[in-house]
Design a protein around this motif. Structure first.
Motif, short mmCIF file in Angstrom:
data_model
loop_
_atom_site.label_atom_id
_atom_site.label_comp_id
_atom_site.label_asym_id
_atom_site.label_seq_id
_atom_site.Cartn_x
_atom_site.Cartn_y
_atom_site.Cartn_z
N ARG A 45 -22.56 15.81 34.80
CA ARG A 45 -22.09 14.42 34.92
C ARG A 45 -21.72 14.06 36.35
O ARG A 45 -21.04 13.07 36.58
N GLY A 46 -22.17 14.86 37.31
CA GLY A 46 -21.89 14.58 38.70
C GLY A 46 -20.79 15.48 39.24
O GLY A 46 -20.34 16.42 38.58
N PHE A 47 -20.37 15.18 40.46
CA PHE A 47 -19.29 15.92 41.11
C PHE A 47 -18.04 15.05 41.11
O PHE A 47 -18.12 13.84 41.28
N LEU A 48 -16.90 15.70 40.91
CA LEU A 48 -15.64 14.98 41.04
C LEU A 48 -15.55 14.49 42.48
O LEU A 48 -15.80 15.25 43.43
N GLN A 53 -16.29 20.17 42.73
CA GLN A 53 -16.17 20.45 41.30
C GLN A 53 -17.23 19.69 40.51
O GLN A 53 -17.40 18.48 40.68
N LEU A 54 -17.92 20.42 39.63
CA LEU A 54 -18.92 19.82 38.76
C LEU A 54 -18.25 19.29 37.51
O LEU A 54 -17.32 19.91 36.97
N SER A 92 -13.68 28.78 38.19
CA SER A 92 -12.67 28.46 37.18
C SER A 92 -12.96 27.09 36.57
O SER A 92 -13.39 26.16 37.25
N LEU A 93 -12.69 27.02 35.29
CA LEU A 93 -12.88 25.79 34.52
C LEU A 93 -11.52 25.19 34.19
O LEU A 93 -10.54 25.91 33.99
N SER A 94 -11.48 23.88 34.13
CA SER A 94 -10.27 23.21 33.68
C SER A 94 -10.67 22.05 32.77
O SER A 94 -11.75 21.48 32.90
N LEU A 158 -14.06 20.45 34.28
CA LEU A 158 -14.40 20.65 35.69
C LEU A 158 -14.65 22.13 35.97
O LEU A 158 -13.89 22.98 35.49
N LEU A 159 -15.69 22.40 36.72
CA LEU A 159 -15.96 23.76 37.21
C LEU A 159 -15.73 23.77 38.71
O LEU A 159 -16.37 23.02 39.45
N GLU A 160 -14.82 24.62 39.16
CA GLU A 160 -14.51 24.81 40.58
C GLU A 160 -15.20 26.10 41.02
O GLU A 160 -14.69 27.20 40.82
#
Length: 194
Positions: A45-48, A53-54, A92-94, A158-160
């Protein structure tokens, strides 16, 4: 935060594969409580904004939310067919839900909700995912959710990334590089054998 060096390679792959709707699909792996892997396909869905972050979305009622909250490490594997490239991003995922207190993340959650198609938003009004299927009928024909306000079970994931493995399968020999982020959030790049 500066934009990571691997971002340009992903932007290029997305651009060159833009005619393939499924090029935005990737696999996300997490770890279950029993330490077994769990893998599923999600949509990029894009980057934050202003980060590396994806963004992905999920239903708070899904199993992956609990998995991420208990063990936040995950990895995605993303293949681009036209350019024959694979990206593996681990980090890391949040999960950003309705009760998250960060106003910037809540704004991102709202914006992502509003960017969804009507049919994608509608799925969040369906019965509880992973439960026994209910009788056919109106359960999968709910009223459309409000465009202006996400339903409570809508979550932004979010994936960092801390490591990115980029493999280009075209060429002889093929090209492969690893990007790693250190504790000071500085990215390094190493060319490795494919």
């Amino acid at each position: 935060m500066s934009i990571a060096p691997w971002r340009s390679a992903i932007a290029r792959a997305l651009h060159l594969n833009r005619s393939l709707a499924y090029a935005r699909y990737l696999q996300l792996a997490t770890v279950q409580e029993n330490y077994r892997p769990a893998n599923r396909t999600v949509v990029f869905r894009g980057f934050l904004e202003d980060t590396n972050q994806l963004k992905f979305i999920t239903d708070r009622r899904s199993h992956k939310v609990n998995q991420i909250q208990k063990q936040p490490w995950g990895e995605i594997c993303w293949y681009f067919p036209k350019t024959r490239e694979q990206f593996r991003l681990s980090g890391s995922l949040s999960v950003i839900g309705v009760n998250d207190s960060d106003c910037i993340l809540q704004a991102a959650r709202l914006k992502t909700w509003q960017e969804l198609s009507d049919s994608a938003r509608l799925q969040f009004a369906w019965p509880h995912p992973g439960q026994t299927r209910v009788e056919e009928g109106k359960a999968f024909e709910p009223s459309p959710p409000d465009f202006a306000k996400p339903v409570p079970n809508f979550c932004l994931v979010l994936l960092e990334p801390v490591e990115v493995d980029h493999l280009e399968l075209r060429g002889e020999p093929q090209n492969r590089r690893i990007y790693r982020r250190d504790e000071q959030e500085v990215w390094s790049r190493e060319e490795i054998n494919p």
